[in-house]
Design an enzyme around this catalytic site. Structure first.
Site, PDB file in Angstrom:
ATOM      1  N   SER A  76       2.879   1.488  -0.757  1.00  0.00           N
ATOM      2  CA  SER A  76       3.746   1.711   0.300  1.00  0.00           C
ATOM      3  C   SER A  76       3.233   3.199   0.536  1.00  0.00           C
ATOM      4  O   SER A  76       2.436   3.560   0.902  1.00  0.00           O
ATOM      5  CB  SER A  76       4.010   2.457  -1.378  1.00  0.00           C
ATOM      6  OG  SER A  76       5.584   3.801  -1.443  1.00  0.00           O
ATOM      7  N   TYR A 112       2.770   7.107 -10.099  1.00  0.00           N
ATOM      8  CA  TYR A 112       2.617   5.921  -8.979  1.00  0.00           C
ATOM      9  C   TYR A 112       2.529   6.199  -8.252  1.00  0.00           C
ATOM     10  O   TYR A 112       1.295   5.237  -7.356  1.00  0.00           O
ATOM     11  CB  TYR A 112       4.125   5.751  -8.486  1.00  0.00           C
ATOM     12  CG  TYR A 112       4.582   5.048  -7.329  1.00  0.00           C
ATOM     13  CD1 TYR A 112       4.766   3.726  -7.932  1.00  0.00           C
ATOM     14  CD2 TYR A 112       5.043   5.681  -6.354  1.00  0.00           C
ATOM     15  CE1 TYR A 112       5.648   2.736  -6.223  1.00  0.00           C
ATOM     16  CE2 TYR A 112       5.807   4.225  -5.085  1.00  0.00           C
ATOM     17  CZ  TYR A 112       5.913   3.010  -5.857  1.00  0.00           C
ATOM     18  OH  TYR A 112       6.183   2.407  -4.646  1.00  0.00           O
TER      19      TYR A 112
END
Ligand SMILES: NC(=O)c1ccc[n+]([C@@H]2O[C@H](COP(=O)([O-])OP(=O)(O)OC[C@H]3O[C@@H](n4cnc5c(N)ncnc54)[C@H](O)[C@@H]3O)[C@@H](O)[C@H]2O)c1
Length: 279
Positions: free
Chosen positions: A142, A155
């Site tokens: 990401s 995350y």
């Protein structure tokens, strides 16, 4: 890998979002596809969509955080489709929360899927790709693997780890003169099911109580994801192109590059990090 037609792709998290779009893009290229996900209902409809494109597809309900299930996925793909060439370690979840607010269960769930899922995928498939001296591994990280937005500690940790794992794997394969390629996918907001990933949380890893701040951030994330300008299908096309061009970094959202540059400058200049969401 220049030629994808007639080859086999294995994709985790294939029931929804980026995984589904990548699987369909590979099928459109003429590849057979092995699909894996915890969500077997949606996975089966993706399997049908792919078979309707005239290639072979198999679907396996499995949990990427469990090494033995990832190995079973590899074995099924090789036995039923005759081999694997492209591996997309893509399944992911994104619970929010400050570092101290996330419970051990939150950390375990996020690390289990987003990091251990990729580790298990690499361990299971890379020896097979090395042995055939052909293949490509795409790990979904990401932009949160390149910058550190606040409120998403677990995350961010997993995505930074996936970036360095991919870079290290690339070096290790180059050292061996292997023809197996690696890419790391680092998108920003794309409209998928990611902001609703609590749907996939196992019962034995319950969510901690969220602060008002985190709940507000969650609502913002939902909005940002839903209004993502680049579609999952466009990201999948970028992945196909990167595999063919043997390009390592796949940055689909050009506007985020300023925040990555700011982070690098802060490191090199010895400054405290600026908040990437405020740049
Ligand atoms: N959508 C975005 O804005 C965005 C941005 C950057 C990175 N990503 C990453 O893209 C990847 C795909 O997410 P998405 O956006 O398509 O979301 P999504 O929720 O639409 O898809 C994720 C898929 O992973 C599956 N999954 C969840 N836990 C699993 C497990 N334990 N084992 C197997 N499958 C499991 C889900 O069932 C789902 O089908 C994730 O790694 C995510 O972190 C997404």
């Amino acid at each position: 890998m220049k030629e994808l037609k007639g080859k086999v792709a294995a994709v985790t998290g294939a029931a929804s979002g980026l995984g589904r779009s990548m699987a369909l893009a590979f099928a459109t290229e003429g590849m057979d596809v092995a699909l894996a996900d915890v969500d077997d209902r949606n996975l089966n409809s993706v399997e049908n969509e792919i078979q309707n494109l005239g290639v072979r597809a198999i679907a396996l309900k499995m949990d990427v955080s469990r090494g033995e299930q990832v190995e079973a996925f590899r074995d099924q793909a090789i036995t039923r489709l005759g081999g694997v060439h492209v591996v997309c370690n893509n399944a992911g979840v994104s619970p929010l929360g400050a570092a101290w607010e996330c419970s051990v269960a939150d950390w375990q769930w996020t690390l289990g899927v987003n990091l251990w899922g990729v580790i298990h995928g690499i361990r299971a498939f890379t020896p097979h790709l090395i042995a055939q001296n052909e293949g490509h591994i795409v790990n979904t990280a990401s932009v949160s693997g390149l910058i550190s937005p606040p409120g998403a500690s677990a995350y961010n940790v997993t995505k930074h780890a996936v970036v360095t794992l991919s870079e290290t794997l690339h070096h290790e394969l180059r050292e061996k003169n292997s023809r197996v390629g690696v890419s790391v996918l680092c998108p920003a907001y794309v409209s998928t099911g990611i902001s609703n990933s609590e749907r996939n949380r196992p019962k034995d890893l319950p969510a901690s109580e969220r602060s008002a701040e985190t709940l507000a951030r969650q609502a913002m994330l939902k909005k940002a994801v839903a209004s993502g300008k680049i579609t999952a299908d466009q990201v999948a096309q970028a992945v196909v192109a990167a595999i063919k061009e043997e390009r390592f970094y796949i940055l689909t959202h050009a506007r985020i590059k300023g925040a990555i540059q700011a982070r690098m400058e802060d490191i090199l200049e010895g400054r405290a990090p600026r908040d990437p969401m405020k740049l």
